[in-house]
Design an enzyme around this catalytic site. Structure first.
Site, PDB file in Angstrom:
ATOM      1  CE1 TYR A 171      -3.528  -2.908   5.527  1.00  0.00           C
ATOM      2  CE2 TYR A 171      -3.117  -0.722   4.622  1.00  0.00           C
ATOM      3  CZ  TYR A 171      -3.447  -2.047   4.437  1.00  0.00           C
ATOM      4  OH  TYR A 171      -3.702  -2.521   3.174  1.00  0.00           O
ATOM      5  CB  SER A 229      -0.892   0.009   1.244  1.00  0.00           C
ATOM      6  OG  SER A 229      -1.554   1.255   1.385  1.00  0.00           O
TER       7      SER A 229
END
Length: 321
Positions: free
Chosen positions: A182, A170
């Site tokens: 995350y 990401s």
């Protein structure tokens, strides 16, 4: 004249991969197997359907084989001459990973095992002190160790057939806006991939990283957050520092970001397919809006103090009373 030489060399390096792709023959999907993790929904689900339609033999790993997503894949498989198989695969369980390997080995098509797509992942929201140690361990186990676990299991097959390994990262690997847990796992998986990519070159195995921007509305990885639920899960120590209004403002800020996410998950799937089928796949595929790419550019090339200023400004409307 000589001053322009570095610029011309850089331009040539950028164009060479495209020229090689134009001149090379395309990959024949028939008879090649690909295992994908996290196919219950989102990118993994879309990719399983796309690869099946292209002619690959697809092993679609699902956390819930009896869920709606898995059943939808099974309906697709019914019309595909057995080329799409849905299997239970919890990447945190070594037993599931080894069972998946045995299933692949027992149903390997004539051209062998071509690709592993480490797509399974989870996300959440919360400042560092809001999250329990158990949550950090869970995220590391799914997003980082889960990908490593499946990679180590299938590495011998990938070396044998000179296949591809695709990892879902990401742009959040570069910075964080309320979901540091995350970001942490994605930054770690990028470094694992960097080491693996160099080590696998001598075997003819290609390793690719997919870096999506904000596609929250096209996946189920991060639903809108509830300030009430966050507050109720805070420890008494954290409640003594923060207040409900601050938590609500932070939740609203994060939910606004989620609401701006793209609904076109196929843009990311296009990159995943290219990583699996291109004669000259990229090491990294950044699939993001221009403003997201600019943010990554600033993060990568400018001093940390600049990025801290940019992100602090973005969060400046959220005040701790």
């Amino acid at each position: 004249m000589w001053a322009a030489a570095p610029l011309l060399l850089l331009l040539l390096l950028l164009l060479l991969p495209r020229l090689r792709r134009r001149g090379a023959a395309g990959l024949e999907p028939a008879g090649r197997a690909v295992l994908i993790t996290g196919c219950d929904s989102g990118f993994g689900h879309l990719l399983a359907l796309r690869l099946h339609r292209l002619g690959f033999t697809v092993f679609a790993g699902c956390l819930c084989p009896g869920g709606d997503g898995a059943r939808r894949l099974q309906r697709e498989a019914a019309a595909g001459a057995g080329r799409l198989r849905v299997l239970r695969l919890d990447v945190t369980r070594a037993r599931d990973v080894m069972a998946a390997k045995e299933l692949v080995l027992s149903h390997l098509p004539e051209r062998g095992f071509w690709g592993l797509v480490n797509n399974a992942g989870i996300s959440t929201f919360g400042e560092t002190g809001w999250l329990s140690m158990e949550k950090y361990e869970k995220f590391a186990d799914v997003n980082l160790l889960g990908s490593i676990r499946t990679t180590l299991a299938f590495l011998p097959l990938l070396r044998k057939y000179k296949g591809r390994i695709v990892f879902m990262s990401s742009i959040i690997a570069y910075f964080s806006l309320g979901n540091g847990i995350y970001s942490m796992t994605k930054a770690a998986i990028e470094k694992f991939c960097d080491a693996l990519r160099l080590e696998m070159k001598k075997f003819g195995v290609r390793v690719c990283i997919i870096q999506p921007g904000n596609y929250a509305r096209s996946t189920k990885i991060q639903p809108p957050v509830s300030a009430e639920e966050i507050w109720n899960e805070l420890s008494e120590e954290e409640k003594a520092v923060y207040n409900k209004e601050y938590v609500q403002e932070r939740a609203n800020f994060f939910n606004h970001i989620l609401s701006e996410g793209s609904t076109n998950g196929n843009e990311v799937v296009d990159a995943m397919v290219d990583a699996l089928t291109s004669p000259s796949p990229k090491a990294r595929y950044m699939v993001a809006k221009l403003k997201e790419k600019v943010l990554v550019f600033v993060c990568a090339l400018f001093p940390t103090v600049v990025m801290d200023y940019v992100l602090s400004y973005a969060l400046s409307k959220v005040k701790l009373a």
